[in-house]
Design a protein around this motif. Structure first.
Motif, PDB file in Angstrom:
ATOM      1  N   THR A  31     -41.854  26.386 -89.843  1.00  0.00           N
ATOM      2  CA  THR A  31     -42.516  25.747 -88.701  1.00  0.00           C
ATOM      3  C   THR A  31     -41.884  24.378 -88.470  1.00  0.00           C
ATOM      4  N   ALA A  32     -41.534  24.106 -87.209  1.00  0.00           N
ATOM      5  CA  ALA A  32     -40.871  22.848 -86.855  1.00  0.00           C
ATOM      6  C   ALA A  32     -41.446  22.328 -85.553  1.00  0.00           C
ATOM      7  N   TYR A  33     -41.387  21.016 -85.375  1.00  0.00           N
ATOM      8  CA  TYR A  33     -41.956  20.456 -84.145  1.00  0.00           C
ATOM      9  C   TYR A  33     -41.030  19.450 -83.476  1.00  0.00           C
ATOM     10  N   ILE A  34     -41.257  19.300 -82.169  1.00  0.00           N
ATOM     11  CA  ILE A  34     -40.610  18.274 -81.347  1.00  0.00           C
ATOM     12  C   ILE A  34     -41.703  17.624 -80.510  1.00  0.00           C
ATOM     13  N   GLY A  35     -41.644  16.310 -80.382  1.00  0.00           N
ATOM     14  CA  GLY A  35     -42.640  15.582 -79.602  1.00  0.00           C
ATOM     15  C   GLY A  35     -42.134  15.216 -78.216  1.00  0.00           C
ATOM     16  N   PHE A  36     -43.062  15.208 -77.259  1.00  0.00           N
ATOM     17  CA  PHE A  36     -42.760  14.826 -75.869  1.00  0.00           C
ATOM     18  C   PHE A  36     -43.789  13.782 -75.437  1.00  0.00           C
ATOM     19  N   ASP A  37     -43.349  12.557 -75.232  1.00  0.00           N
ATOM     20  CA  ASP A  37     -44.285  11.513 -74.809  1.00  0.00           C
ATOM     21  C   ASP A  37     -44.503  11.579 -73.294  1.00  0.00           C
ATOM     22  N   PRO A  38     -45.755  11.436 -72.849  1.00  0.00           N
ATOM     23  CA  PRO A  38     -46.100  11.612 -71.431  1.00  0.00           C
ATOM     24  C   PRO A  38     -45.842  10.359 -70.589  1.00  0.00           C
ATOM     25  N   THR A  39     -44.566  10.002 -70.435  1.00  0.00           N
ATOM     26  CA  THR A  39     -44.220   8.838 -69.615  1.00  0.00           C
ATOM     27  C   THR A  39     -44.263   9.164 -68.124  1.00  0.00           C
ATOM     28  N   ALA A  40     -44.324  10.448 -67.771  1.00  0.00           N
ATOM     29  CA  ALA A  40     -44.465  10.896 -66.376  1.00  0.00           C
ATOM     30  C   ALA A  40     -45.242  12.203 -66.397  1.00  0.00           C
ATOM     31  N   ASP A  41     -45.631  12.698 -65.217  1.00  0.00           N
ATOM     32  CA  ASP A  41     -46.425  13.926 -65.171  1.00  0.00           C
ATOM     33  C   ASP A  41     -45.558  15.181 -65.129  1.00  0.00           C
ATOM     34  N   SER A  42     -44.273  15.022 -65.396  1.00  0.00           N
ATOM     35  CA  SER A  42     -43.357  16.151 -65.488  1.00  0.00           C
ATOM     36  C   SER A  42     -42.277  15.771 -66.493  1.00  0.00           C
ATOM     37  N   LEU A  43     -41.357  16.680 -66.728  1.00  0.00           N
ATOM     38  CA  LEU A  43     -40.195  16.402 -67.570  1.00  0.00           C
ATOM     39  C   LEU A  43     -38.944  16.578 -66.727  1.00  0.00           C
ATOM     40  N   HIS A  44     -37.900  15.785 -67.015  1.00  0.00           N
ATOM     41  CA  HIS A  44     -36.644  15.962 -66.293  1.00  0.00           C
ATOM     42  C   HIS A  44     -35.619  16.607 -67.211  1.00  0.00           C
ATOM     43  N   ILE A  45     -34.407  16.809 -66.710  1.00  0.00           N
ATOM     44  CA  ILE A  45     -33.451  17.598 -67.482  1.00  0.00           C
ATOM     45  C   ILE A  45     -32.993  16.885 -68.752  1.00  0.00           C
ATOM     46  N   GLY A  46     -33.317  15.599 -68.891  1.00  0.00           N
ATOM     47  CA  GLY A  46     -33.057  14.928 -70.154  1.00  0.00           C
ATOM     48  C   GLY A  46     -33.843  15.541 -71.300  1.00  0.00           C
ATOM     49  N   SER A  47     -34.950  16.234 -70.978  1.00  0.00           N
ATOM     50  CA  SER A  47     -35.768  16.903 -72.004  1.00  0.00           C
ATOM     51  C   SER A  47     -35.360  18.356 -72.228  1.00  0.00           C
ATOM     52  N   MET A  48     -34.397  18.849 -71.443  1.00  0.00           N
ATOM     53  CA  MET A  48     -34.036  20.261 -71.539  1.00  0.00           C
ATOM     54  C   MET A  48     -33.461  20.622 -72.902  1.00  0.00           C
ATOM     55  N   VAL A  49     -32.694  19.722 -73.506  1.00  0.00           N
ATOM     56  CA  VAL A  49     -32.105  20.029 -74.812  1.00  0.00           C
ATOM     57  C   VAL A  49     -33.201  20.337 -75.825  1.00  0.00           C
ATOM     58  N   ASN A  96     -50.486  12.758 -66.880  1.00  0.00           N
ATOM     59  CA  ASN A  96     -49.153  13.045 -67.402  1.00  0.00           C
ATOM     60  C   ASN A  96     -49.194  14.087 -68.519  1.00  0.00           C
ATOM     61  N   VAL A  97     -50.187  13.975 -69.389  1.00  0.00           N
ATOM     62  CA  VAL A  97     -50.332  14.943 -70.491  1.00  0.00           C
ATOM     63  C   VAL A  97     -50.501  16.351 -69.938  1.00  0.00           C
ATOM     64  N   GLU A  98     -51.379  16.498 -68.959  1.00  0.00           N
ATOM     65  CA  GLU A  98     -51.616  17.826 -68.374  1.00  0.00           C
ATOM     66  C   GLU A  98     -50.366  18.349 -67.670  1.00  0.00           C
ATOM     67  N   GLY A  99     -49.647  17.448 -66.995  1.00  0.00           N
ATOM     68  CA  GLY A  99     -48.420  17.859 -66.310  1.00  0.00           C
ATOM     69  C   GLY A  99     -47.371  18.374 -67.282  1.00  0.00           C
ATOM     70  N   ILE A 100     -47.207  17.685 -68.390  1.00  0.00           N
ATOM     71  CA  ILE A 100     -46.202  18.089 -69.374  1.00  0.00           C
ATOM     72  C   ILE A 100     -46.604  19.382 -70.070  1.00  0.00           C
ATOM     73  N   LYS A 101     -47.894  19.545 -70.340  1.00  0.00           N
ATOM     74  CA  LYS A 101     -48.368  20.817 -70.912  1.00  0.00           C
ATOM     75  C   LYS A 101     -47.996  21.974 -69.983  1.00  0.00           C
ATOM     76  N   GLY A 102     -48.171  21.759 -68.683  1.00  0.00           N
ATOM     77  CA  GLY A 102     -47.848  22.800 -67.703  1.00  0.00           C
ATOM     78  C   GLY A 102     -46.367  23.139 -67.702  1.00  0.00           C
ATOM     79  N   VAL A 103     -45.513  22.126 -67.803  1.00  0.00           N
ATOM     80  CA  VAL A 103     -44.069  22.363 -67.828  1.00  0.00           C
ATOM     81  C   VAL A 103     -43.680  23.143 -69.077  1.00  0.00           C
ATOM     82  N   LEU A 104     -44.146  22.715 -70.234  1.00  0.00           N
ATOM     83  CA  LEU A 104     -43.778  23.377 -71.489  1.00  0.00           C
ATOM     84  C   LEU A 104     -44.257  24.826 -71.532  1.00  0.00           C
ATOM     85  N   SER A 105     -45.394  25.086 -70.889  1.00  0.00           N
ATOM     86  CA  SER A 105     -45.961  26.446 -70.893  1.00  0.00           C
ATOM     87  C   SER A 105     -45.094  27.433 -70.113  1.00  0.00           C
ATOM     88  N   ARG A 106     -44.199  26.932 -69.287  1.00  0.00           N
ATOM     89  CA  ARG A 106     -43.300  27.828 -68.545  1.00  0.00           C
ATOM     90  C   ARG A 106     -42.166  28.352 -69.424  1.00  0.00           C
TER      91      ARG A 106
END
Length: 435
Positions: A31-49, A96-106
Motif C-alpha cells: 500500500t502506497a500513497y500520494i498527497g494532493f493539496d487543495p490549492t484549487a478546485d481542480s488539478l492541472h497537468i502538473g499533477s498528471m505524473v 477545493n477538496v470536493e473538486g479534487i476528489k471529483g477529479v481523482l475519482s475519474r
C-alpha cells in the motif's frame, strides 16, 4: 510481483528512492500513497505524473491511496516556494477538496471491490481533533529542529532574500509526516510517493513512522519513499502551462479541444519523452512509434498518438473525436454542418483571437443582406463596394460555404444559436455574435 521500479525507470518516471523500496515492491502487494493539496478546485497537468503513478501502482498489483490534504491545505506546502502562501478560507478550502476528489475519482475507482482497490482519504478527518498541545507533545517531540532545518525546502527559504518562513509553514513537514504515520497504522501503508521536491517531507514521514513506533509492538518499523522527476520541456522551460496559463484536467477550465492541442503541439523531443510518461502504451509499441516518427517526422505520428491517448484518458473517446474534428476545421475541408456541431466554447477556442462584432438576433430573424453583413453591420470589410468586389471574386464564405451577392443571413445560419463565421479567401476570418 512485476517490477514497478523498472517500469518507472524506462518511462522516465523515476528520480530517487530509499534503500529497500524496490525489494519491498517486488516482495508483496504494497500500500502506497500520494498527497494532493487543495490549492484549487481542480488539478492541472502538473499533477498528471502523480495520478499516473497511482494508476501504475494499481496495475502492478499494489494498493494506491490518494490523500486529499484538507488539513495540510490550510497551511500550504512551502516546498519550491520563495514566499509565504496566502491562506485559504474554510469555504474555499472545502470547495477545493470536493473538486479534487471529483477529479481523482475519474482515474481511480474508489468503489472497486478488488483486493487492492484504491482508497481516498482526507487528512482533515484525523487532524481536526488533534489539539496543538497533543501534537506538540506526541509528534513534535520526536523530530528535532536541527533535522527539520536540514530540509532543502526550509534551507532555501532561510538562505534567500525573502522574509524567511513562518512557524505555520515550518510545521508543514511534521503534519505531512504524521499523515504517513497515520496511514501506516490504519492502512498498513509502507510507501509514500511524490515529486522530487517532496523528498524532504516524505523522509520526515518515514522517520516519524520509525520514531513513533519506538517501544511499541511495531518497533523497528520500516517505511519507504519513492520520488519522480520534475517534468521540464526539452528547451528547459516549465512544463504544464500554455500561453493561456495552466492546462487543467476539467473541461470547465480547459476545454478538451485546447487540452488536445496542448499535447498535439509538442515538439518532437518532448513528444518522445511525454509518450512514455503520460500514456500506458507498452514499451514495444512506444519504441515502434518513435522509430516510425523519426523516419517521417512530418506526419507527427508521436504527437497524434500522445494527444489521443491522454485526451481519452482525461476526458473520453467522444471528446477526443470532437477535438480532432474541431482541429480539422481550420486546416481541413470542413463544412457548415461540421461547424454547427461545435459547442460555443470549442468554437471560440478554435477561432481564438479572431475579430468579433455583435449583431442583433432580431435583425437576423428579418434577414440581413450579405453586403450589409460584411460592411455596415460588422465592419469586416470597409465598404459596400469592397464587399461587392469580394463577392464577385467568389472569395466570401459564410460558415465555410461560398455565397453570392443575393445571399441573406438568417437565424438558421447561427452556429450553436450564437455565431456566424465570415471568411474572405482562405485565411481571413471574422465572427458575428448574435445578441
Amino acid at each position: 510481483m512485476k517490477n514497478l521500479v523498472e517500469e518507472l525507470r524506462w518511462r522516465g518516471l523515476f528520480h530517487d528512492m530509499m534503500p529497500g523500496t524496490e525489494e519491498q515492491l517486488l516482495k508483496e502487494s504494497t500500500t502506497a500513497y500520494i498527497g494532493f493539496d487543495p490549492t484549487a478546485d481542480s488539478l492541472h497537468i502538473g499533477s498528471m505524473v502523480q495520478i499516473i503513478l497511482l494508476v501504475h501502482l494499481k496495475n502492478f498489483g499494489h494498493q494506491p491511496i490518494a490523500l486529499v490534504g484538507g488539513a495540510t491545505g490550510m497551511i500550504g506546502d512551502p516546498s519550491g516556494k520563495s514566499d509565504e502562501r496566502n491562506l485559504l478560507d474554510e469555504a474555499t478550502l472545502n470547495k477545493n477538496v470536493e473538486g479534487i476528489k471529483g477529479v481523482l475519482s475519474r482515474f481511480l475507482d474508489f468503489n472497486s471491490t478488488d483486493s487492492n482497490a484504491p482508497i481516498m482519504v482526507n487528512n482533515y478527518d484525523w487532524m481536526k481533533d488533534f489539539s496543538f498541545i497533543d501534537f506538540a507533545r506526541d509528534v513534535g517531540k520526536r523530530i528535532t529542529v536541527n533535522y527539520m532545518m536540514s530540509k532543502d525546502s526550509v534551507k532555501k527559504r532561510f538562505s534567500g532574500d525573502g522574509e524567511g518562513m513562518s512557524f505555520t509553514e515550518f510545521t508543514y513537514q511534521l503534519i505531512q509526516g504524521y499523515d504517513f504515520y497515520h496511514l501506516y497504522k490504519n492502512y498498513n501503508c509502507l510507501l509514500q510517493m511524490g515529486g522530487s521536491d517532496q523528498w524532504g517531507n516524505i523522509t520526515t514521514g518515514t522517520e516519524l513512522v520509525r520514531r513513533l513506533n519506538v517501544n511499541t509492538e511495531d518497533e523497528g518499523a520500516k517505511a519507504f519513499a519513492l520520488t519522480t522527476p520534475l517534468i521540464t520541456k526539452a528547451d528547459g522551460s516549465k512544463f504544464g502551462k500554455s500561453e493561456g496559463g495552466n492546462v487543467w484536467l476539467t473541461a470547465d477550465k480547459t476545454s478538451p479541444y485546447k487540452f488536445y492541442q496542448f499535447w498535439f503541439n509538442s515538439t518532437d523531443a518532448d513528444a518522445e519523452k511525454y509518450i512514455k510518461i503520460f500514456t500506458f502504451l507498452d514499451k514495444e509499441t512506444i519504441e515502434d512509434l518513435i522509430e516510425k516518427h523519426q523516419q517521417e517526422p512530418h506526419l507527427r505520428l508521436l504527437q497524434k498518438k500522445l494527444a489521443e491517448e491522454i485526451t481519452v484518458f482525461v476526458h473520453s473517446r467522444e471528446e477526443y473525436e470532437k477535438a480532432v474534428k474541431a482541429s480539422n476545421i481550420l486546416f481541413g475541408n470542413s463544412t457548415s454542418e461540421d461547424l454547427k456541431q461545435l459547442d460555443s466554447q470549442t468554437f471560440l477556442d478554435v477561432f481564438d483571437g479572431i475579430t468579433q462584432a455583435e449583431i442583433l438576433k432580431v435583425d437576423l430573424e428579418n434577414g440581413i443582406g450579405i453586403i450589409d453583413a460584411l460592411s455596415a453591420k460588422s465592419g469586416f470589410l470597409p465598404s459596400n463596394s469592397e464587399a461587392r468586389r469580394a463577392l464577385k471574386e467568389n472569395s466570401i464564405s459564410v460558415n465555410r460555404e461560398k455565397v453570392t451577392e443575393d445571399f441573406s443571413l438568417s437565424t438558421s445560419d447561427l452556429i450553436n444559436n450564437e455565431f456566424v463565421l465570415l471568411q474572405r479567401g482562405k485565411k481571413t476570418y471574422f465572427i458575428l455574435r448574435a445578441v
